[in-house]
Design a protein around this motif. Structure first.
Motif, PDB file in Angstrom:
ATOM      1  N   VAL A 274       7.757  -0.921   6.078  1.00 60.41           N
ATOM      2  CA  VAL A 274       8.047   0.147   5.114  1.00 60.41           C
ATOM      3  C   VAL A 274       9.162  -0.347   4.203  1.00 60.41           C
ATOM      4  O   VAL A 274      10.202  -0.808   4.663  1.00 60.41           O
ATOM      5  N   SER A 275       8.931  -0.260   2.887  1.00 58.75           N
ATOM      6  CA  SER A 275       9.916  -0.788   1.938  1.00 58.75           C
ATOM      7  C   SER A 275      10.508   0.282   1.024  1.00 58.75           C
ATOM      8  O   SER A 275      11.463   0.025   0.307  1.00 58.75           O
ATOM      9  N   GLY A 276       9.947   1.488   1.036  1.00 62.15           N
ATOM     10  CA  GLY A 276      10.500   2.537   0.186  1.00 62.15           C
ATOM     11  C   GLY A 276       9.690   3.814   0.289  1.00 62.15           C
ATOM     12  O   GLY A 276       8.620   3.856   0.884  1.00 62.15           O
ATOM     13  N   ALA A 277      10.259   4.871  -0.293  1.00 65.22           N
ATOM     14  CA  ALA A 277       9.566   6.162  -0.306  1.00 65.22           C
ATOM     15  C   ALA A 277       9.970   6.917  -1.567  1.00 65.22           C
ATOM     16  O   ALA A 277      11.107   6.811  -2.029  1.00 65.22           O
ATOM     17  N   TRP A 278       9.041   7.656  -2.108  1.00 65.60           N
ATOM     18  CA  TRP A 278       9.255   8.462  -3.303  1.00 65.60           C
ATOM     19  C   TRP A 278       9.000   9.914  -2.932  1.00 65.60           C
ATOM     20  O   TRP A 278       7.966  10.250  -2.348  1.00 65.60           O
ATOM     21  N   VAL A 279       9.945  10.792  -3.252  1.00 66.81           N
ATOM     22  CA  VAL A 279       9.770  12.220  -2.993  1.00 66.81           C
ATOM     23  C   VAL A 279       8.913  12.783  -4.123  1.00 66.81           C
ATOM     24  O   VAL A 279       9.350  12.881  -5.262  1.00 66.81           O
ATOM     25  N   LYS A 280       7.688  13.127  -3.771  1.00 69.57           N
ATOM     26  CA  LYS A 280       6.737  13.608  -4.766  1.00 69.57           C
ATOM     27  C   LYS A 280       6.850  15.115  -4.975  1.00 69.57           C
ATOM     28  O   LYS A 280       6.744  15.599  -6.097  1.00 69.57           O
ATOM     29  N   GLU A 281       7.075  15.868  -3.894  1.00 67.81           N
ATOM     30  CA  GLU A 281       7.178  17.327  -3.978  1.00 67.81           C
ATOM     31  C   GLU A 281       8.243  17.827  -3.011  1.00 67.81           C
ATOM     32  O   GLU A 281       8.470  17.226  -1.968  1.00 67.81           O
ATOM     33  N   GLN A 282       8.850  18.939  -3.373  1.00 73.41           N
ATOM     34  CA  GLN A 282       9.763  19.649  -2.484  1.00 73.41           C
ATOM     35  C   GLN A 282       9.347  21.109  -2.490  1.00 73.41           C
ATOM     36  O   GLN A 282       8.985  21.655  -3.531  1.00 73.41           O
TER      37      GLN A 282
ATOM     38  N   VAL B 256       4.979   6.865   0.706  1.00 70.54           N
ATOM     39  CA  VAL B 256       5.649   5.786   1.426  1.00 70.54           C
ATOM     40  C   VAL B 256       4.969   4.465   1.087  1.00 70.54           C
ATOM     41  O   VAL B 256       3.740   4.343   1.181  1.00 70.54           O
ATOM     42  N   THR B 257       5.767   3.485   0.703  1.00 69.65           N
ATOM     43  CA  THR B 257       5.272   2.147   0.360  1.00 69.65           C
ATOM     44  C   THR B 257       5.524   1.204   1.529  1.00 69.65           C
ATOM     45  O   THR B 257       6.625   1.183   2.081  1.00 69.65           O
ATOM     46  N   PHE B 258       4.486   0.452   1.910  1.00 63.92           N
ATOM     47  CA  PHE B 258       4.663  -0.565   2.941  1.00 63.92           C
ATOM     48  C   PHE B 258       3.914  -1.829   2.540  1.00 63.92           C
ATOM     49  O   PHE B 258       2.847  -1.769   1.918  1.00 63.92           O
ATOM     50  N   VAL B 259       4.499  -2.961   2.857  1.00 64.50           N
ATOM     51  CA  VAL B 259       3.948  -4.268   2.488  1.00 64.50           C
ATOM     52  C   VAL B 259       2.943  -4.688   3.550  1.00 64.50           C
ATOM     53  O   VAL B 259       3.239  -4.639   4.750  1.00 64.50           O
TER      54      VAL B 259
ATOM     55  N   ARG C 188       0.856  -1.180   0.000  1.00 65.89           N
ATOM     56  CA  ARG C 188       0.000   0.000   0.000  1.00 65.89           C
ATOM     57  C   ARG C 188       0.895   1.233   0.000  1.00 65.89           C
ATOM     58  O   ARG C 188       2.001   1.209   0.531  1.00 65.89           O
ATOM     59  N   ILE C 189       0.397   2.314  -0.562  1.00 66.79           N
ATOM     60  CA  ILE C 189       1.142   3.568  -0.594  1.00 66.79           C
ATOM     61  C   ILE C 189       0.334   4.625   0.150  1.00 66.79           C
ATOM     62  O   ILE C 189      -0.871   4.752  -0.057  1.00 66.79           O
TER      63      ILE C 189
END
Length: 66
Positions: free
Chosen positions: A35-43, A61-64, A5-6
């Motif tokens: 938590v398996s990863g994160a993507w920076v969407k905005e700064q 944030v992605t988590f399984v 899920r994100i």
């Protein structure tokens, strides 16, 4: 097979973008399991009196799921 899920979160730091990402991932990891990863969407920066006063990131944030 796994299902993930994100979720979107926002984090802020007065030190810089990298610190804001670190703070966001650490807090997400305390609250969410796997938590398996994160993507920076905005700064974004906040400016006060012509100088940067804080740095903000929006993370996906992605988590399984269990």
């Amino acid at each position: 097979m796994s299902v993930a899920r994100i979720t979107q979160i926002s984090a802020r730091s007065d030190k810089g973008f990298e610190d804001a990402v670190r703070v966001g991932v650490e807090k997400a990891s305390q609250t969410l399991r796997n938590v398996s990863g994160a993507w920076v969407k905005e700064q974004k920066v906040e400016v006060t009196d012509g100088a940067i006063s804080s740095y903000q990131v929006v993370l996906e944030v992605t988590f399984v799921l269990d």
